[in-house]
Design an enzyme around this catalytic site. Structure first.
Site, PDB file in Angstrom:
ATOM      1  N   SER A   6       0.832  -1.196   0.000  1.00 31.82           N
ATOM      2  CA  SER A   6       0.000   0.000   0.000  1.00 31.82           C
ATOM      3  C   SER A   6       0.872   1.254   0.000  1.00 31.82           C
ATOM      4  O   SER A   6       1.863   1.321   0.737  1.00 31.82           O
ATOM      5  CB  SER A   6      -0.904   0.015   1.237  1.00 31.82           C
ATOM      6  N   HIS A  29      -1.431  -2.197  -3.589  1.00 27.65           N
ATOM      7  CA  HIS A  29      -2.712  -2.034  -2.904  1.00 27.65           C
ATOM      8  C   HIS A  29      -3.150  -0.571  -3.000  1.00 27.65           C
ATOM      9  O   HIS A  29      -2.435   0.327  -2.535  1.00 27.65           O
ATOM     10  CB  HIS A  29      -2.573  -2.451  -1.438  1.00 27.65           C
ATOM     11  N   ASP A  31      -5.759   2.145  -1.896  1.00 24.97           N
ATOM     12  CA  ASP A  31      -6.822   2.505  -0.950  1.00 24.97           C
ATOM     13  C   ASP A  31      -7.608   3.690  -1.487  1.00 24.97           C
ATOM     14  O   ASP A  31      -7.036   4.751  -1.760  1.00 24.97           O
ATOM     15  CB  ASP A  31      -6.222   2.873   0.402  1.00 24.97           C
ATOM     16  N   MET A  33     -10.769   6.187  -0.549  1.00 21.94           N
ATOM     17  CA  MET A  33     -11.625   6.629   0.558  1.00 21.94           C
ATOM     18  C   MET A  33     -12.458   7.827   0.123  1.00 21.94           C
ATOM     19  O   MET A  33     -11.949   8.732  -0.538  1.00 21.94           O
ATOM     20  CB  MET A  33     -10.751   6.983   1.764  1.00 21.94           C
ATOM     21  N   HIS A  62      -8.938  -1.332  -2.973  1.00 21.25           N
ATOM     22  CA  HIS A  62      -9.757  -1.437  -1.761  1.00 21.25           C
ATOM     23  C   HIS A  62     -10.665  -0.205  -1.674  1.00 21.25           C
ATOM     24  O   HIS A  62     -10.192   0.900  -1.400  1.00 21.25           O
ATOM     25  CB  HIS A  62      -8.826  -1.529  -0.548  1.00 21.25           C
ATOM     26  N   MET A  64     -13.007   1.856   0.187  1.00 18.66           N
ATOM     27  CA  MET A  64     -13.589   2.231   1.484  1.00 18.66           C
ATOM     28  C   MET A  64     -14.568   3.374   1.219  1.00 18.66           C
ATOM     29  O   MET A  64     -14.324   4.535   1.569  1.00 18.66           O
ATOM     30  CB  MET A  64     -12.481   2.640   2.456  1.00 18.66           C
ATOM     31  N   MET A 133      -9.601  -6.689   8.007  1.00 12.69           N
ATOM     32  CA  MET A 133      -8.943  -5.481   8.486  1.00 12.69           C
ATOM     33  C   MET A 133      -8.390  -5.727   9.888  1.00 12.69           C
ATOM     34  O   MET A 133      -9.138  -6.062  10.807  1.00 12.69           O
ATOM     35  CB  MET A 133      -9.925  -4.305   8.505  1.00 12.69           C
ATOM     36  N   ASP A 171      -4.978  -6.783   6.289  1.00 14.30           N
ATOM     37  CA  ASP A 171      -4.537  -5.410   6.026  1.00 14.30           C
ATOM     38  C   ASP A 171      -4.552  -4.581   7.301  1.00 14.30           C
ATOM     39  O   ASP A 171      -5.596  -4.406   7.922  1.00 14.30           O
ATOM     40  CB  ASP A 171      -5.473  -4.796   4.976  1.00 14.30           C
TER      41      ASP A 171
END
Length: 208
Positions: A6, A29, A31, A33, A62, A64, A133, A171
């Site tokens: 990440s 990875h 992320d 958000m 991922h 979120m 998580m 993660d």
């Protein structure tokens, strides 16, 4: 053990992606958000889409976000292996998973530390990976939650009962010490441990 790196904690994204591209890391990875599902917000897609310029590694995305439907088609355009959504969202999860599969991309379903494992059961037929998580999602640099070890075992047992071949990814707070608590996982996601080091390859190797 596969490793997904990440870059959430990166202070020089271009440099770090180029450095990761020179390692044997399995995935990058990513992320995402939205500032709603979690407090923080990441850069918009118009900037994220430039990742391909700096790395040829497959992406592990991922989401979120509260509403993945608007994000899935965007990240399906990239060199993406997995798109993961959260089991805690109010949106139609099955619809989201089927949409991901429609792009011939593998599906992931993430679960927060305090969410019960049985919440995953209805979606197991549609899932290629469970993302456990081991910190509260939303920001990098947090400490690994020790109880995650038992949760990994619980998810592994659940997959066996329902004859699911889904992979298990973990993660949050992953490093050379906490990785020993993740022996039943297939993929480890590490951010700060790799990105804040002087030798990315050394750190990646220590996790395998």
């Amino acid at each position: 053990m596969k490793v997904s790196a990440s870059f959430l904690s990166s202070k020089d994204l271009v440099r770090d992606l180029r450095c990761l591209n020179e390692t044997d890391v399995d995935y990058i990875h990513v992320d995402i958000m939205d500032g709603k599902f979690v407090k923080n917000k990441t850069m918009p897609f118009r900037e994220m889409r430039n990742i391909y310029k700096y790395t040829s590694k497959r992406l592990d995305v991922h989401l979120m976000v509260d509403d993945p439907i608007s994000y899935i088609p965007l990240y399906a355009e990239l060199n993406t292996e997995f798109i993961t959504i959260h089991v805690e969202i109010d949106t139609d999860i099955e619809e989201c998973l089927k949409m991901i599969h429609s792009y011939s991309i593998k599906t992931g379903l993430a679960i927060k530390p305090n969410t019960k494992v049985n919440e995953l059961i209805p979606y197991l037929p549609f899932v290629d990976m469970i993302l456990i998580m081991s910190v509260e999602p939303g920001c990098g640099g947090q400490s690994f939650i020790p109880e995650t070890k038992e949760k990994i075992a619980e998810v592994r047992d659940l997959l066996a009962v329902y004859q699911s071949k889904a992979l298990i990814s973990v993660d949050g707070g992953i490093n050379n010490l906490t990785c020993s608590n993740c022996g039943k996982a297939d993929i480890l996601v590490a951010g700060s441990y790799i990105i804040n080091s002087d030798n990315f390859q050394e750190k990646i190797t220590s996790l395998r």
